[in-house]
Design an enzyme around this catalytic site. Sequence first.
Site, PDB file in Angstrom:
ATOM      1  N   ARG A   1       3.028  -0.760  10.752  1.00 39.12           N
ATOM      2  CA  ARG A   1       2.059  -1.690  11.337  1.00 39.12           C
ATOM      3  C   ARG A   1       2.166  -1.724  12.856  1.00 39.12           C
ATOM      4  NH1 ARG A   1      -0.783  -4.403   7.921  1.00 39.12           N
ATOM      5  NH2 ARG A   1       0.018  -4.982   5.882  1.00 39.12           N
TER       6      ARG A   1
ATOM      7  N   GLU B   1       8.988  -2.538   9.813  1.00 36.91           N
ATOM      8  CA  GLU B   1       8.506  -3.851  10.241  1.00 36.91           C
ATOM      9  C   GLU B   1       9.658  -4.866  10.218  1.00 36.91           C
ATOM     10  OE1 GLU B   1       4.290  -5.815   9.201  1.00 36.91           O
ATOM     11  OE2 GLU B   1       5.655  -5.425   7.571  1.00 36.91           O
TER      12      GLU B   1
ATOM     13  N   SER C   1       0.813  -1.228   0.000  1.00 36.15           N
ATOM     14  CA  SER C   1       0.000   0.000   0.000  1.00 36.15           C
ATOM     15  C   SER C   1       0.841   1.271   0.000  1.00 36.15           C
ATOM     16  CB  SER C   1      -0.947   0.008   1.212  1.00 36.15           C
ATOM     17  OG  SER C   1      -0.208  -0.064   2.405  1.00 36.15           O
TER      18      SER C   1
ATOM     19  N   LYS D   1       3.487   1.870   2.603  1.00 41.66           N
ATOM     20  CA  LYS D   1       3.907   2.221   3.970  1.00 41.66           C
ATOM     21  C   LYS D   1       5.399   2.594   4.027  1.00 41.66           C
ATOM     22  CE  LYS D   1       2.388  -1.765   5.539  1.00 41.66           C
ATOM     23  NZ  LYS D   1       1.810  -2.277   4.282  1.00 41.66           N
ATOM     24  N   THR D   2       6.208   1.852   3.286  1.00 43.25           N
ATOM     25  CA  THR D   2       7.651   2.121   3.309  1.00 43.25           C
ATOM     26  C   THR D   2       7.951   3.505   2.724  1.00 43.25           C
ATOM     27  OG1 THR D   2       7.988  -0.235   3.032  1.00 43.25           O
ATOM     28  CG2 THR D   2       9.900   1.154   2.631  1.00 43.25           C
TER      29      THR D   2
HETATM   30  P1  DGT Z   1       4.441  -1.454   1.830  1.00 44.31           P
HETATM   31  O1  DGT Z   1       5.596  -0.544   2.056  1.00 44.31           O
HETATM   32  O2  DGT Z   1       3.125  -0.816   2.116  1.00 44.31           O
HETATM   33  O3  DGT Z   1       4.510  -2.106   0.491  1.00 44.31           O
HETATM   34  O4  DGT Z   1       4.583  -2.536   2.950  1.00 44.31           O
HETATM   35  P2  DGT Z   1       5.072  -4.003   2.856  1.00 44.31           P
HETATM   36  O5  DGT Z   1       4.218  -4.753   1.918  1.00 44.31           O
HETATM   37  O6  DGT Z   1       6.552  -4.042   2.651  1.00 44.31           O
HETATM   38  O7  DGT Z   1       4.823  -4.462   4.343  1.00 44.31           O
HETATM   39  P3  DGT Z   1       3.646  -5.374   4.902  1.00 44.31           P
HETATM   40  O8  DGT Z   1       3.603  -5.215   6.364  1.00 44.31           O
HETATM   41  O9  DGT Z   1       2.358  -5.042   4.268  1.00 44.31           O
HETATM   42  O10 DGT Z   1       4.062  -6.830   4.561  1.00 44.31           O
HETATM   43  C1  DGT Z   1       5.360  -7.381   4.545  1.00 44.31           C
HETATM   44  C2  DGT Z   1       5.213  -8.867   4.293  1.00 44.31           C
HETATM   45  O11 DGT Z   1       4.899  -9.528   5.516  1.00 44.31           O
HETATM   46  C3  DGT Z   1       4.076  -9.207   3.359  1.00 44.31           C
HETATM   47  O12 DGT Z   1       4.441 -10.353   2.608  1.00 44.31           O
HETATM   48  C4  DGT Z   1       2.919  -9.536   4.272  1.00 44.31           C
HETATM   49  C5  DGT Z   1       3.606 -10.078   5.445  1.00 44.31           C
HETATM   50  N1  DGT Z   1       2.963  -9.740   6.716  1.00 44.31           N
HETATM   51  C6  DGT Z   1       3.153  -8.661   7.469  1.00 44.31           C
HETATM   52  N2  DGT Z   1       2.530  -8.768   8.647  1.00 44.31           N
HETATM   53  C7  DGT Z   1       1.918  -9.948   8.628  1.00 44.31           C
HETATM   54  C8  DGT Z   1       1.115 -10.660   9.539  1.00 44.31           C
HETATM   55  O13 DGT Z   1       0.835 -10.271  10.669  1.00 44.31           O
HETATM   56  N3  DGT Z   1       0.666 -11.837   9.068  1.00 44.31           N
HETATM   57  C9  DGT Z   1       0.932 -12.301   7.814  1.00 44.31           C
HETATM   58  N4  DGT Z   1       0.398 -13.433   7.431  1.00 44.31           N
HETATM   59  N5  DGT Z   1       1.707 -11.700   6.972  1.00 44.31           N
HETATM   60  C10 DGT Z   1       2.195 -10.545   7.375  1.00 44.31           C
END
Ligand code: DGT
Length: 218
Positions: free
Chosen positions: A93, A40, A20, A22-23
């Site tokens: 998060r 994260e 979305s 966030k980074t």
């Molecule tokens: P961004 O910057 O908005 O693109 O953020 P992302 O996609 O780097 O960060 P995030 O937190 O949405 O997800 C990082 C990875 O970790 C993604 O493959 C989903 C996974 N993830 C994060 N938190 C959780 C959790 O509590 N449960 C599960 N199943 N996956 C999670």
Amino acid sequence: MTALHSSRSITVAIEGNIGSGKTTFLDHFAKTKGIEVIQEPVDMWRNVRGHNTLALMYSDPKRWSFAFQSYVQLTMLDIHTRKQKSLIRMMERSIYSAKYCFVENMHESGNMTDAEYVVLTEWFNWILANQKVQIDLIVYLKTSPEVCQQRIQQRCREEEKAIPLDYLQALHNTHEDWLTHKKFPTPAPVLVLDGDHKLSDMYSVFEENRHKILLGQN
Ligand code: DGT
């Protein structure tokens, strides 16, 4: 630029679907003096004494969701309880989205048994009752699942290659249930930002909202 708009220390959690933006948000505000940014701990999830729990969870969610979410919950608790060094903390998060968005989705989709779900919920409730998990503002980057999917494909993180649009839609729904429809309690006011703009335009959205964000207001 300086962040010293408020005299009390505040914690801002940035929430939103995978991909979305966030980074981008955190990298932008990390340039401001007086703000500490905590990303994260994805790298920790990828290497728990040599085990890549993120990859295990994606490869066989029924088998590994519980172990993965247990570790996510621990690492998020660790971050929440770390001593704050600056007036403003921004974190990617929170323990809340791990529970209300991801654990709920895994349980609803049948990837987590009732018993596993209840054990994680008991841990979660104990943590909230006994630990200081403070958030003053939630910034919710509301981004459509289609845009999230494009961004995930562009960044090519190995573990995420097979994420289908359905999963992003389901996670979008759990974020909406929590942050818009208040199906679960929100620990702080919610500021919603439209995350669908192209990344180069997101900086104007962040700047338009800078003042509110640094004061911890929605
Ligand atoms: P961004 O910057 O908005 O693109 O953020 P992302 O996609 O780097 O960060 P995030 O937190 O949405 O997800 C990082 C990875 O970790 C993604 O493959 C989903 C996974 N993830 C994060 N938190 C959780 C959790 O509590 N449960 C599960 N199943 N996956 C999670």
